[in-house]
Design a protein around this motif. Structure first.
Motif, PDB file in Angstrom:
ATOM      1  N   PRO A  79      68.677  25.043  33.166  1.00  0.00           N
ATOM      2  CA  PRO A  79      68.194  24.994  31.777  1.00  0.00           C
ATOM      3  C   PRO A  79      68.196  23.597  31.144  1.00  0.00           C
ATOM      4  O   PRO A  79      67.516  23.393  30.136  1.00  0.00           O
ATOM      5  CB  PRO A  79      69.167  25.928  31.036  1.00  0.00           C
ATOM      6  N   THR A  80      68.939  22.657  31.720  1.00  0.00           N
ATOM      7  CA  THR A  80      68.994  21.305  31.140  1.00  0.00           C
ATOM      8  C   THR A  80      67.772  20.473  31.500  1.00  0.00           C
ATOM      9  O   THR A  80      67.550  19.401  30.923  1.00  0.00           O
ATOM     10  CB  THR A  80      70.249  20.567  31.641  1.00  0.00           C
ATOM     11  N   LEU A  81      66.959  20.942  32.445  1.00  0.00           N
ATOM     12  CA  LEU A  81      65.813  20.174  32.931  1.00  0.00           C
ATOM     13  C   LEU A  81      64.761  19.999  31.832  1.00  0.00           C
ATOM     14  O   LEU A  81      64.355  20.962  31.190  1.00  0.00           O
ATOM     15  CB  LEU A  81      65.195  20.887  34.139  1.00  0.00           C
ATOM     16  N   LYS A  82      64.318  18.739  31.627  1.00  0.00           N
ATOM     17  CA  LYS A  82      63.375  18.441  30.542  1.00  0.00           C
ATOM     18  C   LYS A  82      62.033  17.906  31.022  1.00  0.00           C
ATOM     19  O   LYS A  82      61.001  18.165  30.414  1.00  0.00           O
ATOM     20  CB  LYS A  82      63.998  17.421  29.587  1.00  0.00           C
ATOM     21  N   TYR A  83      62.032  17.098  32.099  1.00  0.00           N
ATOM     22  CA  TYR A  83      60.800  16.458  32.558  1.00  0.00           C
ATOM     23  C   TYR A  83      60.797  16.339  34.073  1.00  0.00           C
ATOM     24  O   TYR A  83      61.843  16.360  34.728  1.00  0.00           O
ATOM     25  CB  TYR A  83      60.662  15.039  31.984  1.00  0.00           C
ATOM     26  N   CYS A  84      59.594  16.153  34.599  1.00  0.00           N
ATOM     27  CA  CYS A  84      59.398  15.761  35.990  1.00  0.00           C
ATOM     28  C   CYS A  84      58.519  14.509  35.980  1.00  0.00           C
ATOM     29  O   CYS A  84      57.433  14.519  35.386  1.00  0.00           O
ATOM     30  CB  CYS A  84      58.727  16.886  36.783  1.00  0.00           C
ATOM     31  N   ILE A  85      58.982  13.440  36.609  1.00  0.00           N
ATOM     32  CA  ILE A  85      58.232  12.178  36.665  1.00  0.00           C
ATOM     33  C   ILE A  85      57.871  11.913  38.121  1.00  0.00           C
ATOM     34  O   ILE A  85      58.756  11.817  38.978  1.00  0.00           O
ATOM     35  CB  ILE A  85      59.062  11.010  36.102  1.00  0.00           C
ATOM     36  N   VAL A  86      56.582  11.828  38.405  1.00  0.00           N
ATOM     37  CA  VAL A  86      56.136  11.604  39.784  1.00  0.00           C
ATOM     38  C   VAL A  86      55.573  10.199  39.922  1.00  0.00           C
ATOM     39  O   VAL A  86      54.990   9.643  38.993  1.00  0.00           O
ATOM     40  CB  VAL A  86      55.088  12.650  40.217  1.00  0.00           C
ATOM     41  N   THR A  87      55.744   9.632  41.111  1.00  0.00           N
ATOM     42  CA  THR A  87      55.340   8.246  41.322  1.00  0.00           C
ATOM     43  C   THR A  87      54.960   8.017  42.776  1.00  0.00           C
ATOM     44  O   THR A  87      55.172   8.886  43.635  1.00  0.00           O
ATOM     45  CB  THR A  87      56.485   7.294  40.915  1.00  0.00           C
ATOM     46  N   SER A  88      54.355   6.860  43.043  1.00  0.00           N
ATOM     47  CA  SER A  88      54.090   6.331  44.391  1.00  0.00           C
ATOM     48  C   SER A  88      52.945   6.989  45.147  1.00  0.00           C
ATOM     49  O   SER A  88      52.473   6.435  46.134  1.00  0.00           O
ATOM     50  CB  SER A  88      55.348   6.397  45.274  1.00  0.00           C
TER      51      SER A  88
END
Length: 439
Positions: free
Chosen positions: A218-227
């Motif tokens: 439940p603490t998850l707020k974002y997913c950041i993808v790269t590369s």
């Protein structure tokens, strides 16, 4: 100042000064920003002409016209680092790293410590804009890791300082993904960060299990993808499987953060520290909205010239871009990711990926796939799936490729348990084994 920033400071990176400088640049009004860019471009060129023998020889003459400055390629920099450093810089007074080699042309590069501190200041600022504290927010990190003793524990220590829990991505089998899920159940992750293809693989795994990750964590707020490339349907899949927004990040080891998506999903270029141009094959600037080679200048790197540097990617700057707020509308892949066809046509390799993806992703059977060109007229689709593709599915893919590209192309299929990734953990989505000029 927190532990992470104190560690930067302890290692000689003036992070407090860099944060002040970044804030100062951000306060420059839009109507004055073009002048700021032009001044910084001129300053960095003159600095390296005066202080860097390698660049002085490379540029050959004192050029006043920016467009006449030669474009620098990776192969130009494949010589000893000591021969490329500016005066008054030594290996002890700089930050040294190397490119990933994903372009096939790796090399070692350097940044002065102030420039590297600015890089981190921009990362800190960009992440803070979405409520992520790089020093305190717990990151679920989907990256590779060196397997030698020294490299492994060095990365683990950096993870500790940066509040990161790393999931090495060389094994993304179902059993390993089950283990990753168990970690999410017990740790209070704030965000996911890592290579796009690996995180998409995890999202497919969750989708198959009808799970939404932020209900497990439940603490998850974002997913950041790269590369790696972010496709729109992959973004939608991740947002559905994770239950949080997905942010696209475009960066490179040579520069740090190049662009970061805003709340509208637009990739905003880091105009404070780098200058991005889109050039055609003759090194001429293309109109906004047109595709071309992405050329980048590091405005603050005095230790090593990175001026009009061809990073090896193809992209498009939006027609709504301004000097202060350039928008990278699309990333189209790498310049070496092109397929040469029997007819003489040259097409981006990702064309095959797009065409194939729309067909084989419908039922969720296919977990991952890559496309390999083995001959001018022959392509192999390597895929991970619950079950083999059926004959009619293969024929449908063949038909679509014929329709979008050309006739008489041979397509073969091979199913794998796990797809082989590069040494750093990236999944190259298209590769051609055909040498340029092959007929």
């Amino acid at each position: 100042m927190n532990l992470f920033e104190n560690t930067l400071k302890f290692n000689g990176f003036p992070i407090a000064e860099a944060k002040r400088k970044l804030s100062e640049i951000q306060q420059i009004p839009e109507n004055e920003f073009e002048a700021y860019i032009k001044n910084k471009r001129a300053e960095i060129v003159q600095y390296h002409i005066q202080n860097n023998p390698f660049y002085r020889k490379f540029i050959e003459t004192n050029i006043a016209d920016w467009d006449a400055i030669p474009v620098m390629t990776k192969s130009d920099l494949q010589q000893p680092l000591a021969d490329r450093l500016s005066k008054n810089f030594s290996k002890k007074s700089i930050y040294i790293s190397k490119t990933s080699g994903s372009s096939g042309t790796p090399f070692i590069f350097a940044k002065d410590k102030y420039c590297h501190a600015l890089t981190w200041a921009k990362f800190i600022d960009s992440y803070a804009s979405i409520g992520i504290d790089l020093s305190a927010s717990l990151q679920a990190r989907f990256y590779g890791i060196p397997l030698n003793f020294t490299g492994y524990y060095k990365e683990r220590f950096k993870d500790f300082l940066g509040s990161r829990y790393r999931f090495p991505i060389f094994d993304l089998s179902t059993n390993k993904l089950e283990e990753i899920l168990k970690v999410f159940k017990r740790k209070k992750f704030d965000y996911i960060n890592g290579y796009t293809s690996s995180i998409v693989r995890f999202a497919r795994f969750l989708s198959d299990k009808n799970l939404i990750l932020n209900q497990v964590c439940p603490t998850l707020k974002y997913c950041i993808v790269t590369s790696e490339m972010l496709f729109e349907d992959d973004k939608l899949l991740m947002e559905s499987a994770f239950g949080v927004p997905v942010i696209d990040e475009y960066g490179a080891s040579e520069f740090g953060l190049i662009a970061f998506a805003d709340n509208n999903g637009e990739l905003i270029v880091n105009s404070e520290e780098v200058f991005v141009e889109i050039l055609d094959e003759n090194n001429r600037t293309v109109p906004l909205g047109s595709s071309g080679r992405i050329i980048i200048t590091a405005l603050y790197n005095k230790a090593h010239p990175m001026i009009r540097y061809d990073i090896g990617d193809i992209g498009v700057l939006s027609s709504t871009s301004t000097s202060k707020r350039p928008i990278l509308k699309r990333l189209l892949g790498r310049t070496n990711d092109f397929a040469r066809l029997p007819s003489g046509k040259v097409v981006p390799g990702l064309t095959f990926y797009y065409v194939t993806k729309t067909i084989i992703s419908n039922d969720g059977n296919i977990k991952e796939f890559v496309i390999e060109q083995t001959k001018l007229d022959t392509f192999k689709i390597k895929y991970v799936a619950t079950k083999e593709l059926k004959t009619h599915e293969k024929l449908e893919i063949q038909k679509s490729i014929t329709e979008y590209l050309e006739k008489d192309l041979k397509i073969t299929f091979e199913r794998f348990e796990v797809l082989k990734r590069s040494k750093n953990g990236k999944l190259k989505q298209f590769v051609s084994l055909v040498q340029p000029g092959t007929i």
